[in-house]
Scaffold this motif. Structure first.
Motif, PDB file in Angstrom:
ATOM      1  N   ALA A 108       0.874  -1.183   0.000  1.00  0.00           N
ATOM      2  CA  ALA A 108       0.000   0.000   0.000  1.00  0.00           C
ATOM      3  C   ALA A 108       0.906   1.227   0.000  1.00  0.00           C
ATOM      4  CB  ALA A 108      -0.916   0.014   1.232  1.00  0.00           C
ATOM      5  N   GLY A 109       0.296   2.391  -0.131  1.00  0.00           N
ATOM      6  CA  GLY A 109       1.007   3.657   0.020  1.00  0.00           C
ATOM      7  C   GLY A 109       2.246   3.773  -0.840  1.00  0.00           C
ATOM      8  N   SER A 110       3.326   4.270  -0.212  1.00  0.00           N
ATOM      9  CA  SER A 110       4.533   4.583  -0.988  1.00  0.00           C
ATOM     10  C   SER A 110       5.217   3.336  -1.551  1.00  0.00           C
ATOM     11  CB  SER A 110       5.517   5.401  -0.139  1.00  0.00           C
ATOM     12  OG  SER A 110       6.086   4.610   0.872  1.00  0.00           O
ATOM     13  N   GLY A 138      11.804  15.918   4.001  1.00  0.00           N
ATOM     14  CA  GLY A 138      10.648  15.071   3.674  1.00  0.00           C
ATOM     15  C   GLY A 138      10.856  13.616   4.048  1.00  0.00           C
ATOM     16  N   ASP A 139      11.537  13.369   5.165  1.00  0.00           N
ATOM     17  CA  ASP A 139      11.752  11.998   5.680  1.00  0.00           C
ATOM     18  C   ASP A 139      12.212  11.016   4.592  1.00  0.00           C
ATOM     19  OD1 ASP A 139      10.821  13.049   8.077  1.00  0.00           O
ATOM     20  OD2 ASP A 139       8.829  12.136   7.915  1.00  0.00           O
ATOM     21  N   PRO A 140      13.409  11.190   4.030  1.00  0.00           N
ATOM     22  CA  PRO A 140      13.853  10.295   2.949  1.00  0.00           C
ATOM     23  C   PRO A 140      14.131   8.872   3.438  1.00  0.00           C
ATOM     24  CG  PRO A 140      15.661  11.705   3.664  1.00  0.00           C
ATOM     25  CD  PRO A 140      14.450  12.191   4.387  1.00  0.00           C
ATOM     26  N   PRO A 209      -4.291   4.945  14.739  1.00  0.00           N
ATOM     27  CA  PRO A 209      -4.670   4.925  13.312  1.00  0.00           C
ATOM     28  C   PRO A 209      -4.003   6.049  12.496  1.00  0.00           C
ATOM     29  CG  PRO A 209      -6.596   4.607  14.701  1.00  0.00           C
ATOM     30  CD  PRO A 209      -5.478   5.027  15.615  1.00  0.00           C
ATOM     31  N   ASP A 210      -3.332   6.995  13.177  1.00  0.00           N
ATOM     32  CA  ASP A 210      -2.532   8.006  12.459  1.00  0.00           C
ATOM     33  C   ASP A 210      -1.271   7.374  11.877  1.00  0.00           C
ATOM     34  OD1 ASP A 210      -4.138  10.183  12.951  1.00  0.00           O
ATOM     35  OD2 ASP A 210      -2.597  11.370  13.976  1.00  0.00           O
ATOM     36  N   SER A 211      -0.763   6.342  12.554  1.00  0.00           N
ATOM     37  CA  SER A 211       0.547   5.791  12.171  1.00  0.00           C
ATOM     38  C   SER A 211       0.454   4.356  11.639  1.00  0.00           C
ATOM     39  CB  SER A 211       1.497   5.843  13.366  1.00  0.00           C
ATOM     40  OG  SER A 211       0.934   5.170  14.470  1.00  0.00           O
TER      41      SER A 211
HETATM   42  P1  TMP Z   1       3.869   5.165   3.388  1.00  0.00           P
HETATM   43  O1  TMP Z   1       3.244   4.049   2.596  1.00  0.00           O
HETATM   44  O2  TMP Z   1       3.300   6.502   3.052  1.00  0.00           O
HETATM   45  O3  TMP Z   1       5.369   5.132   3.295  1.00  0.00           O
HETATM   46  O4  TMP Z   1       3.486   4.910   4.925  1.00  0.00           O
HETATM   47  C1  TMP Z   1       3.810   3.712   5.577  1.00  0.00           C
HETATM   48  C2  TMP Z   1       3.186   3.685   6.972  1.00  0.00           C
HETATM   49  O5  TMP Z   1       3.774   4.668   7.794  1.00  0.00           O
HETATM   50  C3  TMP Z   1       1.692   3.971   6.990  1.00  0.00           C
HETATM   51  O6  TMP Z   1       1.101   3.107   7.961  1.00  0.00           O
HETATM   52  C4  TMP Z   1       1.580   5.394   7.449  1.00  0.00           C
HETATM   53  C5  TMP Z   1       2.801   5.592   8.281  1.00  0.00           C
HETATM   54  N1  TMP Z   1       3.378   6.937   8.180  1.00  0.00           N
HETATM   55  C6  TMP Z   1       3.501   7.734   9.309  1.00  0.00           C
HETATM   56  O7  TMP Z   1       3.088   7.320  10.404  1.00  0.00           O
HETATM   57  N2  TMP Z   1       4.064   8.960   9.184  1.00  0.00           N
HETATM   58  C7  TMP Z   1       4.527   9.441   7.996  1.00  0.00           C
HETATM   59  O8  TMP Z   1       5.045  10.563   7.956  1.00  0.00           O
HETATM   60  C8  TMP Z   1       4.398   8.612   6.830  1.00  0.00           C
HETATM   61  C9  TMP Z   1       4.872   9.091   5.486  1.00  0.00           C
HETATM   62  C10 TMP Z   1       3.818   7.373   6.978  1.00  0.00           C
END
Ligand code: TMP
Ligand code: ASP
Length: 264
Positions: A108-110, A138-140, A209-211
């Motif tokens: 999912a996501g990135s 931007g958290d690389p 659920p934020d993280s």
């Molecule tokens: P991502 O798919 O956007 O890389 O996110 C992976 C997981 O990390 C997803 O559960 C959301 C969480 N996440 C954070 O808690 N903080 C952030 O800054 C980002 C980018 C993702």
């Protein structure tokens, strides 16, 4: 130290140690402690998108308390001591390791975007990724090579962090599966806790659920911050449902109006 007798320090007298996007840290009542305050602010895409969502902080405080308490109980070391009130918890002060540690079970996501894997594909095994915690950049994403070369953590600490991440993943996968939720992925932060001569790596920050990415097991409905990132609405309702399924919110509790309650 007896944390049941926590002195109450009025909010106006507290020393603010750090303010992040979703939380504020205040000086705690005893040396080596802090108060972690959950705000209602929601941000995404490195705070380019920002909104205040009434009740989110209260829900994350409760959900994170529940997860950290259970992790403490099964021997996973965390910074969590106890919840103080609707929005605050007492925590141990740790030296935060500047890494966001992401564990993924389902694409999912990135990850889905970066590697062109269809969202929802079960990964061949759980995958751990590291991101350098730096808003200006931007958290690389970084590798173990970067982490050790720049001294953010040493090889032993990286091993400890990965072992911790796997234990958290195993516990949370089971916890959520038991209430009909798929743990797609999540992010944790870790810190160094110094106790006399010894130092150990502990879980810090929050798990909410934020993280995490949390999908309803039957419908695949999103029950996490993607509802905000993707402008889907219904964030508080989804977080409330997560809390309700975990059995930590009474049917009658209303998290949106957190002011003094009228006693009738
Ligand atoms: P991502 O798919 O956007 O890389 O996110 C992976 C997981 O990390 C997803 O559960 C959301 C969480 N996440 C954070 O808690 N903080 C952030 O800054 C980002 C980018 C993702
Ligand atoms: N927490 C990050 C931010 O504010 C990104 C995210 O969670 O998507 O910007």
């Amino acid at each position: 130290m007896d944390f049941n007798k926590t002195r109450y320090i009025p909010m106006s007298k507290r020393r603010r140690i750090y303010e992040g996007k979703a939380k504020v840290l205040y000086e705690g009542p005893e040396p080596g402690t802090l108060i972690q305050h959950f705000k209602d602010d929601a941000t995404a895409f490195n705070a380019q998108k920002h909104e205040v969502i009434d009740g989110k902080g209260v829900l994350n405080n409760r959900i994170s308390e529940y997860i950290f308490t259970n992790l403490n109980n099964i021997g996973v070391p965390t910074h969590f001591i106890k919840r103080l009130n609707m929005r605050e918890q007492l925590i141990r002060e740790v030296e935060i390791i500047p890494l966001e540690v992401v564990v993924r079970n389902i694409a999912a996501g990135s990850l889905a975007t970066r590697l062109g894997i269809e969202e929802g594909t079960t990964l061949p095994r759980s995958i751990i990724e590291f991101y350098y915690k730096n808003d200006a950049l931007g958290d690389p994403m970084v590798s173990e090579e970067h982490i050790t070369a720049f001294g953010w953590a040493n090889p032993q600490e990286i091993d400890d962090i990965m072992a911790l991440a796997i234990r958290v993943n195993d516990f949370m996968t089971g916890l959520f599966m038991g209430v009909g939720i798929r743990l797609v992925d999540f992010k944790i932060e870790t810190g160094r806790l110094y106790e006399g001569e010894t130092m150990r790596i502990v879980l810090a920050d929050e798990i909410s659920p934020d993280s995490c990415r949390l999908w309803d097991a039957k419908s695949n409905d999103k029950m996490d911050k993607d509802r905000f990132r993707k402008d889907m609405g219904g964030l508080v309702e989804a977080y409330t449902e997560v809390a309700r399924r975990l059995g930590i919110l009474m049917e009658s509790e209303n998290v949106v109006h957190t002011g003094p309650k009228l006693v009738v």
